[in-house]
Scaffold this motif. Structure first.
Motif, PDB file in Angstrom:
ATOM      1  N   GLY A  15      30.451  36.108  54.057  1.00 54.80           N
ATOM      2  CA  GLY A  15      30.249  34.672  53.929  1.00 54.80           C
ATOM      3  C   GLY A  15      29.963  34.248  52.506  1.00 54.80           C
ATOM      4  N   ALA A  16      29.524  35.153  51.679  1.00 56.64           N
ATOM      5  CA  ALA A  16      29.172  34.823  50.299  1.00 56.64           C
ATOM      6  C   ALA A  16      30.345  34.932  49.339  1.00 56.64           C
ATOM      7  N   CYS A  17      31.518  35.365  49.818  1.00 54.89           N
ATOM      8  CA  CYS A  17      32.628  35.578  48.894  1.00 54.89           C
ATOM      9  C   CYS A  17      33.660  34.455  48.983  1.00 54.89           C
ATOM     10  N   GLY A  18      33.226  33.219  49.055  1.00 56.42           N
ATOM     11  CA  GLY A  18      34.141  32.087  49.123  1.00 56.42           C
ATOM     12  C   GLY A  18      34.782  31.795  47.782  1.00 56.42           C
ATOM     13  N   SER A  19      35.918  31.125  47.845  1.00 55.02           N
ATOM     14  CA  SER A  19      36.659  30.787  46.635  1.00 55.02           C
ATOM     15  C   SER A  19      36.029  29.558  45.969  1.00 55.02           C
ATOM     16  N   GLN A  20      36.034  29.539  44.657  1.00 59.01           N
ATOM     17  CA  GLN A  20      35.475  28.423  43.910  1.00 59.01           C
ATOM     18  C   GLN A  20      36.571  27.654  43.176  1.00 59.01           C
ATOM     19  N   ALA A  21      37.834  27.851  43.542  1.00 55.40           N
ATOM     20  CA  ALA A  21      38.951  27.177  42.880  1.00 55.40           C
ATOM     21  C   ALA A  21      39.066  25.748  43.389  1.00 55.40           C
ATOM     22  N   PRO A  22      39.630  24.851  42.587  1.00 54.60           N
ATOM     23  CA  PRO A  22      39.819  23.478  43.050  1.00 54.60           C
ATOM     24  C   PRO A  22      40.791  23.425  44.227  1.00 54.60           C
TER      25      PRO A  22
END
Length: 79
Positions: A15-22
């Protein structure tokens, strides 16, 4: 018990490895059409922004201690 803790650790790490891209539309897709009456098509960020009524802030104060409930005239038994 050991399995449960391993499963919990795995779930938290995934759950902590989400993408931070727009955000962008998928390949071959486009944003929705321009709303009626608007001059420009809103961006993805504008479409994701929630209005104040969609996510209102809490306006009631939580109870700090037990209090006697007032009589509710609409709390009737089933007929």
């Amino acid at each position: 018990m050991m399995r449960r803790s391993v499963a919990l650790a795995l779930a938290l790490s995934l759950g902590a490895c989400g993408s931070q891209a727009p955000l962008t539309p998928p390949e071959g897709a486009s944003l929705p059409d321009t709303p009626y009456g608007a001059n420009v098509t809103p961006t993805a960020e504008e479409l994701l922004r929630r209005e104040a009524l969609a996510a209102p802030e809490r306006s009631v104060e939580l109870r700090r201690r037990s209090e006697e409930r007032q009589d509710d005239p609409f709390d009737l038994p089933p007929e």
